[in-house]
Motif scaffolding. Sequence first.
Motif, PDB file in Angstrom:
ATOM      1  N   LYS A  39      -5.911   7.911  -1.250  1.00 34.25           N
ATOM      2  CA  LYS A  39      -5.382   6.597  -0.855  1.00 34.25           C
ATOM      3  C   LYS A  39      -5.004   6.703   0.611  1.00 34.25           C
ATOM      4  CE  LYS A  39      -3.530   4.920  -5.220  1.00 34.25           C
ATOM      5  NZ  LYS A  39      -4.657   4.307  -5.690  1.00 34.25           N
ATOM      6  N   GLN A  89       4.220  -2.493  -7.094  1.00 27.35           N
ATOM      7  CA  GLN A  89       2.762  -2.471  -7.184  1.00 27.35           C
ATOM      8  C   GLN A  89       2.299  -2.773  -8.599  1.00 27.35           C
ATOM      9  OE1 GLN A  89       1.188   1.266  -5.771  1.00 27.35           O
ATOM     10  NE2 GLN A  89       0.169   0.247  -4.065  1.00 27.35           N
ATOM     11  N   VAL A  93      -4.024   5.242   4.260  1.00 27.32           N
ATOM     12  CA  VAL A  93      -3.487   4.110   5.023  1.00 27.32           C
ATOM     13  C   VAL A  93      -3.848   4.367   6.486  1.00 27.32           C
ATOM     14  CG1 VAL A  93      -1.417   2.860   5.720  1.00 27.32           C
ATOM     15  CG2 VAL A  93      -1.623   3.727   3.384  1.00 27.32           C
ATOM     16  N   ALA A 132       0.848  -1.191   0.000  1.00 36.42           N
ATOM     17  CA  ALA A 132       0.000   0.000   0.000  1.00 36.42           C
ATOM     18  C   ALA A 132       0.876   1.231   0.000  1.00 36.42           C
ATOM     19  CB  ALA A 132      -0.887   0.007   1.237  1.00 36.42           C
ATOM     20  N   ALA A 169      -6.412   2.224   1.347  1.00 34.61           N
ATOM     21  CA  ALA A 169      -5.303   1.577   0.627  1.00 34.61           C
ATOM     22  C   ALA A 169      -4.589   0.544   1.480  1.00 34.61           C
ATOM     23  CB  ALA A 169      -4.304   2.650   0.182  1.00 34.61           C
ATOM     24  N   ILE A 174      -6.890  -6.047   1.327  1.00 30.76           N
ATOM     25  CA  ILE A 174      -6.156  -4.807   1.613  1.00 30.76           C
ATOM     26  C   ILE A 174      -4.861  -5.134   2.351  1.00 30.76           C
ATOM     27  CG2 ILE A 174      -6.242  -2.712   3.027  1.00 30.76           C
ATOM     28  CD1 ILE A 174      -9.243  -2.747   2.393  1.00 30.76           C
ATOM     29  N   GLY A 230       0.259   5.361   0.343  1.00 29.52           N
ATOM     30  CA  GLY A 230      -0.787   6.362   0.541  1.00 29.52           C
ATOM     31  C   GLY A 230      -0.415   7.345   1.612  1.00 29.52           C
ATOM     32  N   ASN A 250     -11.308   4.453  -0.799  1.00 28.06           N
ATOM     33  CA  ASN A 250     -10.156   5.239  -0.351  1.00 28.06           C
ATOM     34  C   ASN A 250      -9.199   4.463   0.538  1.00 28.06           C
ATOM     35  OD1 ASN A 250     -12.562   7.743  -0.107  1.00 28.06           O
ATOM     36  ND2 ASN A 250     -10.859   7.777  -1.546  1.00 28.06           N
TER      37      ASN A 250
END
Length: 753
Positions: free
Chosen positions: A327, A415, A329, A186, A349, A371, A188, A347
């Motif tokens: 994004k 990613q 976290v 992730a 991430a 996630i 963000g 939204n």
Amino acid sequence: MLDTLRRIIQEVNTAPDLDHALDIIVRRVRESVAVDVATVYLLDTEQQQYVLSATEGLRKDAIGNVRIDLDEGLVGVVGRREEPLNLEDAPLHPRYHFISETGEAPYHGFLGVPIIQYGNVLGVLVVRQRDKRKFAEEEEAFLVTLAAQLAGAITHAGASGRIFAVVSPERMTASLIGLPGSPGVAIGRVMVVYPPANLEAIPDRLVDDVDSEIAEFTEAVKAVQDDLRAYANRMSAVLPAQELALFDALLLMLDGDSLVGETIERIRQGNWAPGALRETIAQHVKVFDAMADSYLRERASDIRDLGRRILTHMQSDRPVTPVAYQKTVLVGEDISAGQLAEIPQENLAGIVSASGSSSSHVAILAQAMGIPAVMGVSDLPVGRLEGQKIIADGYRGDVYVNPSALVLEEFARLQSEESQLSEMLRHVAGEDSVTPDGVTVPLYLNVGLVSGVETEAQAEGDGVGLYRTEIPFLMQEHFPGEEEQLRIYRKALEAFAPRPVTLRTLDVGGDKMLPYFPVHEDNPFLGWRGIRISLDHPEIFLTQIRAMLRASVGLDNLTIMLPMISTVSELDHAILLIYQALDELLEEGEAVVRPPIGMMIEVPSAVYQIDAMAKRVDFFSIGTNDLTQYLLAVDRNNARVASLYESLHPAVLRAIRQVLDEAHKLGKPVSVCGEMAGDPASVLALLGLGVDSLSMNASNFSRVKWVIRSFSRDEARELLEQVWLLEDPGAIRELYNGVLEQGGLGGLVRAGN
Ligand code: PEP
Ligand code: MG
């Protein structure tokens, strides 16, 4: 000395940022050791140099400007050797190197100690004396102790890419280390979530409308004053006047300029009211904590209490309107499932939690939602992270705060590789799980909750290999009754029928604690957990077995599995109770049938008694998560020893080989349902070892199928011949990773254990 240490650490821990923290360190060290100069050099891994990062005694303009190569001077020696260097007359040392830009007069006495965390050198702490001076053993011990504690505090204060920048993926040094919670990467911005009325957990947050923050704060203060007066009134009947004076003292604290005035000042500087309050309270608590008088030290808890009261009022007035970044976290000390739900799905991430592990409730939800999550990041400076850029690597359990451009680039590449990989993995959908040489390896799923939503893996899996029944237990406020459990199990059995569903009996204890059944033990993983609790509470166990048996009526796809069996008497006892439930239900006229009964192999003692166990059960399933932890004596949830936790350890592989050989001799099938079964490199090993089936989280389903479809059992067996020659777990993983890469499956190698 201990007191001085404690005070320095406390001060460092409340520093607003790394520079302040370092400044405190050098000032306090210079005072306490009475030296001319105290300096901290931090390692810049990108440039491979030490940077003079704080000093007391040298010219301040040297900070950030003086750089020393890794092998340069005495600082280089300390860093390289990873041990203290104590010299009475430094210029006599062959590696002495005088740097003039620091405004140094030549010095003689030198003591340098490395600052090390989790085996990585972060920097060097140096004290110097102009005259000759041999530092005493206690002084050296003091600096070593301080440096060891500072490593954590420095990481806290500086969780920034600056110290831990990286050069290449292989050399990557994570800024913060946790545990893999849910796979994926992730990238963000941080949104800190915090439990109500927990002042320490409040993050800093910038605000525009300063006036309304101040108004809200002063209203909360007023409400607390009213409360305190009301308490004093109420207590006046039962407390002597002397004790009642406490309330006056508290009210006085709220009247003066200090607590209230300072908080308002901090709000004016841009922090929101709860953040400003946290800072003020911490500042005051620190002053009282540091007092020698124990009565005055106690006042620190009054101040904390006042802080919590004001916060509670503010929180009850403040509507919860989470700011979600595009994004987001989520970062927190302990994130709840509810907090997860507050963020719009699109939204969300990733998740980073200071506590918990991959078996925590929130991690299980994250896995189900696909996630990435990192758990158990014990050094997470939660309060300072709001709005920061962050990378959470859910495969490895690493977290990068404010990563450098280089790190960002590297993870963005990963990613995009990942999404290409999922694209590629789509091709195995609908295909059978069979090796090129025709060996079918059934793939089952590990589940904790079965939702109504049919996922791809759910549609394709051969059934459920591990249903962790503790998960629905965790979501209740009391032990669920027979009818309630019946409904839950029926849903799972129906969702997969006619495919088999293996319901594992309650496995609480260890790190999985039921909120309504708290057990406090010094060594929970070696204590009252799994089958041990069930057998000591037959009423709970029998209810569960009855619900399982009834849920399968008409479907007959139930399989029962027993966790944490360490001795045959446990197995005999549990099976006896299963027959008791079966008999009772038959007597009650229920059309129940005896399901296959199996046990988990997750305790080393069970590995060596397979023959005795095999007489009693229909199948085995190896719980490699616990088996690895118990064989290697490495806590599976402790980030400090995470690098030692490796299921591809030769000892674990030999134990699995022994289980398979013995069980197969007696005609009993063996599955693997720990995380190993979802890890591509380990799947190659398990294939070679001759495992009968695998059970994994849905998120790993297609990669495992891909591996099975790409390698023959013969190839896997040949690889094992090489593996048996290797002594080091790292070498075994490398070998398998290399094979996956050669096979064009490089994208799969990151999903390490
Ligand atoms: C295991 O120990 O490998 C296992 C599957 O059980 P759990 O992770 O639930 O302890
Ligand atoms: Mg287990």
